[in-house]
Design an enzyme around this catalytic site. Sequence first.
Site, PDB file in Angstrom:
ATOM      1  N   ASP A 120      50.734  44.798  39.658  1.00 26.47           N
ATOM      2  CA  ASP A 120      51.677  45.740  39.033  1.00 26.47           C
ATOM      3  C   ASP A 120      52.691  45.058  38.120  1.00 26.47           C
ATOM      4  OD1 ASP A 120      50.415  47.830  40.223  1.00 26.47           O
ATOM      5  OD2 ASP A 120      51.983  48.282  41.680  1.00 26.47           O
ATOM      6  N   LYS A 125      59.158  53.267  44.641  1.00 27.80           N
ATOM      7  CA  LYS A 125      58.198  54.381  44.601  1.00 27.80           C
ATOM      8  C   LYS A 125      57.061  54.143  45.592  1.00 27.80           C
ATOM      9  CE  LYS A 125      54.833  54.487  41.364  1.00 27.80           C
ATOM     10  NZ  LYS A 125      53.495  54.672  41.948  1.00 27.80           N
ATOM     11  N   ASN A 126      56.496  52.932  45.552  1.00 32.18           N
ATOM     12  CA  ASN A 126      55.309  52.680  46.375  1.00 32.18           C
ATOM     13  C   ASN A 126      55.614  52.574  47.868  1.00 32.18           C
ATOM     14  OD1 ASN A 126      53.774  52.795  44.120  1.00 32.18           O
ATOM     15  ND2 ASN A 126      53.194  50.624  44.074  1.00 32.18           N
ATOM     16  N   CYS A 140      40.761  56.634  37.525  1.00 34.37           N
ATOM     17  CA  CYS A 140      42.037  56.612  36.814  1.00 34.37           C
ATOM     18  C   CYS A 140      41.964  55.521  35.773  1.00 34.37           C
ATOM     19  CB  CYS A 140      43.192  56.386  37.773  1.00 34.37           C
ATOM     20  SG  CYS A 140      43.223  54.728  38.404  1.00 34.37           S
ATOM     21  N   ILE A 183      42.402  42.160  40.805  1.00 33.53           N
ATOM     22  CA  ILE A 183      42.489  43.337  41.693  1.00 33.53           C
ATOM     23  C   ILE A 183      41.786  44.550  41.085  1.00 33.53           C
ATOM     24  CG2 ILE A 183      44.032  44.856  43.019  1.00 33.53           C
ATOM     25  CD1 ILE A 183      44.476  41.984  43.830  1.00 33.53           C
ATOM     26  N   ARG A 243      38.745  52.717  41.615  1.00 33.45           N
ATOM     27  CA  ARG A 243      39.616  52.863  42.797  1.00 33.45           C
ATOM     28  C   ARG A 243      39.036  53.773  43.887  1.00 33.45           C
ATOM     29  NH1 ARG A 243      45.736  53.122  40.526  1.00 33.45           N
ATOM     30  NH2 ARG A 243      46.258  52.353  42.578  1.00 33.45           N
ATOM     31  N   PRO A 244      37.973  53.319  44.554  1.00 33.83           N
ATOM     32  CA  PRO A 244      37.385  54.130  45.631  1.00 33.83           C
ATOM     33  C   PRO A 244      38.290  54.200  46.861  1.00 33.83           C
ATOM     34  CG  PRO A 244      36.334  51.973  45.512  1.00 33.83           C
ATOM     35  CD  PRO A 244      37.320  52.027  44.374  1.00 33.83           C
ATOM     36  N   VAL A 245      37.940  55.112  47.798  1.00 33.01           N
ATOM     37  CA  VAL A 245      38.712  55.212  49.051  1.00 33.01           C
ATOM     38  C   VAL A 245      37.802  54.975  50.262  1.00 33.01           C
ATOM     39  CG1 VAL A 245      40.583  56.672  48.185  1.00 33.01           C
ATOM     40  CG2 VAL A 245      38.496  57.746  49.043  1.00 33.01           C
ATOM     41  N   ASP A 246      36.690  54.275  50.022  1.00 31.98           N
ATOM     42  CA  ASP A 246      35.710  54.042  51.099  1.00 31.98           C
ATOM     43  C   ASP A 246      36.327  53.343  52.317  1.00 31.98           C
ATOM     44  OD1 ASP A 246      35.799  51.906  49.075  1.00 31.98           O
ATOM     45  OD2 ASP A 246      34.461  50.852  50.455  1.00 31.98           O
ATOM     46  N   ARG A 254      47.127  59.749  42.673  1.00 25.96           N
ATOM     47  CA  ARG A 254      46.118  59.217  43.588  1.00 25.96           C
ATOM     48  C   ARG A 254      46.644  59.025  45.010  1.00 25.96           C
ATOM     49  NH1 ARG A 254      41.739  56.809  43.002  1.00 25.96           N
ATOM     50  NH2 ARG A 254      42.390  55.495  44.721  1.00 25.96           N
ATOM     51  N   ARG A 261      56.614  58.458  35.894  1.00 23.61           N
ATOM     52  CA  ARG A 261      56.065  58.480  37.253  1.00 23.61           C
ATOM     53  C   ARG A 261      56.663  57.360  38.094  1.00 23.61           C
ATOM     54  NH1 ARG A 261      50.575  57.022  37.133  1.00 23.61           N
ATOM     55  NH2 ARG A 261      51.060  56.772  39.318  1.00 23.61           N
TER      56      ARG A 261
HETATM   57  C1  UD1 Z   1      48.543  50.277  45.600  1.00 11.82           C
HETATM   58  C2  UD1 Z   1      49.721  50.587  44.703  1.00 11.82           C
HETATM   59  C3  UD1 Z   1      49.435  50.148  43.277  1.00 11.82           C
HETATM   60  C4  UD1 Z   1      49.017  48.678  43.251  1.00 11.82           C
HETATM   61  C5  UD1 Z   1      47.893  48.409  44.245  1.00 11.82           C
HETATM   62  C6  UD1 Z   1      47.538  46.939  44.383  1.00 11.82           C
HETATM   63  C7  UD1 Z   1      50.738  52.552  45.688  1.00 11.82           C
HETATM   64  C8  UD1 Z   1      51.010  54.002  45.572  1.00 11.82           C
HETATM   65  N1  UD1 Z   1      49.964  52.016  44.726  1.00 11.82           N
HETATM   66  O1  UD1 Z   1      47.433  51.034  45.119  1.00 11.82           O
HETATM   67  O2  UD1 Z   1      50.606  50.332  42.496  1.00 11.82           O
HETATM   68  O3  UD1 Z   1      48.572  48.340  41.961  1.00 11.82           O
HETATM   69  O4  UD1 Z   1      48.266  48.887  45.551  1.00 11.82           O
HETATM   70  O5  UD1 Z   1      48.661  46.200  44.760  1.00 11.82           O
HETATM   71  O6  UD1 Z   1      51.235  51.876  46.573  1.00 11.82           O
HETATM   72  N2  UD1 Z   1      39.595  49.360  47.154  1.00 11.82           N
HETATM   73  C9  UD1 Z   1      38.307  49.696  47.520  1.00 11.82           C
HETATM   74  N3  UD1 Z   1      38.117  50.655  48.477  1.00 11.82           N
HETATM   75  C10 UD1 Z   1      39.164  51.284  49.078  1.00 11.82           C
HETATM   76  C11 UD1 Z   1      40.470  50.944  48.699  1.00 11.82           C
HETATM   77  C12 UD1 Z   1      40.657  49.972  47.739  1.00 11.82           C
HETATM   78  O7  UD1 Z   1      37.342  49.149  46.986  1.00 11.82           O
HETATM   79  O8  UD1 Z   1      38.925  52.144  49.938  1.00 11.82           O
HETATM   80  C13 UD1 Z   1      39.824  48.307  46.132  1.00 11.82           C
HETATM   81  C14 UD1 Z   1      40.469  48.854  44.854  1.00 11.82           C
HETATM   82  O9  UD1 Z   1      39.499  49.388  43.983  1.00 11.82           O
HETATM   83  C15 UD1 Z   1      41.161  47.636  44.316  1.00 11.82           C
HETATM   84  C16 UD1 Z   1      41.601  46.893  45.596  1.00 11.82           C
HETATM   85  O10 UD1 Z   1      40.793  47.408  46.648  1.00 11.82           O
HETATM   86  O11 UD1 Z   1      40.253  46.829  43.629  1.00 11.82           O
HETATM   87  C17 UD1 Z   1      43.057  47.075  45.960  1.00 11.82           C
HETATM   88  O12 UD1 Z   1      43.378  48.466  45.959  1.00 11.82           O
HETATM   89  P1  UD1 Z   1      44.508  49.070  46.880  1.00 11.82           P
HETATM   90  O13 UD1 Z   1      45.304  47.954  47.452  1.00 11.82           O
HETATM   91  O14 UD1 Z   1      43.913  50.044  47.825  1.00 11.82           O
HETATM   92  O15 UD1 Z   1      45.401  49.854  45.829  1.00 11.82           O
HETATM   93  P2  UD1 Z   1      46.150  51.239  46.034  1.00 11.82           P
HETATM   94  O16 UD1 Z   1      46.574  51.399  47.447  1.00 11.82           O
HETATM   95  O17 UD1 Z   1      45.344  52.328  45.407  1.00 11.82           O
END
Ligand code: UD1
Length: 417
Positions: free
Chosen positions: A304, A22-23, A115, A326, A120-123, A91, A396
């Site tokens: 995961d 999936k991922n 969630c 994480i 889980r920010p996207v900064d 997401r 999912r």
């Molecule tokens: C992806 C996986 C999810 C897995 C995660 C960690 C998919 C669809 N999902 O989620 O199943 O649990 O990787 O292996 O592939 N963070 C920030 N700012 C950002 C982005 C991330 O602070 O802009 C932080 C997150 O809050 C978290 C860490 O970075 O603490 C890792 O998150 P990230 O690797 O981005 O996870 P996802 O891509 O959302």
Amino acid sequence: MDKLVIEGGVSLNGVIAVSGSKNAALPILFASILLDAPTTFTNVPNLRDIHTTIKLLTLLGCACDFADNTVCMTPGTLTAEAPYDLVRTMRASVLCLGPLLARLGQAKVALPGGCAIGARPVDQHLKGLEKMGAHFDLDAGNIIGRCTKLHGAHITFDMPTVGGTENLLMAASLAEGETVLENAAREPEIVDLANFLISCGARISGHGTSCIRIQGVSSLGGTTYPIMPDRIEAGTFLVAAGITNGNLLVKNCPWQELEAVILKLQSMGMVLEKHPEGVLARRGEAGLRSVDVQTRPFPGFPTDMQAQLMSLMCLAKGSSLVEESIFENRFMHVSELLRMGAHIRVTGRSAMVRGVEHLTGAPVMASDLRASASLVLAGLAAHGTTHVRRIYHLDRGYENIETKLNAVGARIRREQE
Ligand code: UD1
């Protein structure tokens, strides 16, 4: 709403096959926004998140056809808006941001919001794209992005982020000049995305390491691409063999991509052996013993798999310590495992699990995807009947889970509440 009713206490024996990841499939499907020619994706798991992605891609202008684990995608006239109704259910929808900016110079993507497993920010996605020349505004819960033409940049992530690395990898493939991503995530799903993009004509090196270099190209063509097997589904099945004291051949189980999990399971007393078709898994003669684990970015132990491993720890001799490094709120399964007789104490981001003789079936509530998997595993091993509610989370991420598990001896039925 569906629930799973599990009659526990049966060993699982036989062959169980792992579906496509999936991922890996999600970012690869979103990458089709970047393409100029039709593309075929095979080994795509038939899951709710995949259907959501296809719905979103169709809204954005791609023509998609999904049947028999194959998606045929034909590019069309793109639009730039990903609406909240779809984004809030998944997401990963934010992964269309980079490709849309690269293709159209604009994107309007609803902010995914919080969630169950943390904020889980996207900064990091936005900062990186800004360095490549994009500007962002927030309007009524939407990220509005604009740029003339994305250009290459040197970007260092504050932390390895899987989604952030994927978004920038896709954007950089069509940007002008060279992009360097430092402190990039190294997950196998990122390698699969990079390999897909390369097969479409992208120029990428260093994927799988923490420094990825991308030379932008002016267009990307189509291809036929098989999605890699799902290492988390595979890991879940390995645990299923251990927790039910069964004997499974987990077909298509990747060894290298799952090594951190395999090593932990071996330390707990499981016997795992390479097989030409996958991995053979069973519990060793001496039974299960405790182990400590800390979740880490790849190649560390994956967050995961944390919940599923914890279910196994519940039945291991001794005390195990789990540290979740994480996500800040990823112990939602604990309160449900307690209802089944587990001994677990949570302090902040750590959980101490004291093994018990057996778990007892109970009605439990699934809170997120992997928590649901841990409850199914616990239910398979428990004495009596477990009702796992809210399994839409499970749907999912796990393709035909009860069909697959029942084929190796489980007694699970799906019921409507
Ligand atoms: C992806 C996986 C999810 C897995 C995660 C960690 C998919 C669809 N999902 O989620 O199943 O649990 O990787 O292996 O592939 N963070 C920030 N700012 C950002 C982005 C991330 O602070 O802009 C932080 C997150 O809050 C978290 C860490 O970075 O603490 C890792 O998150 P990230 O690797 O981005 O996870 P996802 O891509 O959302």
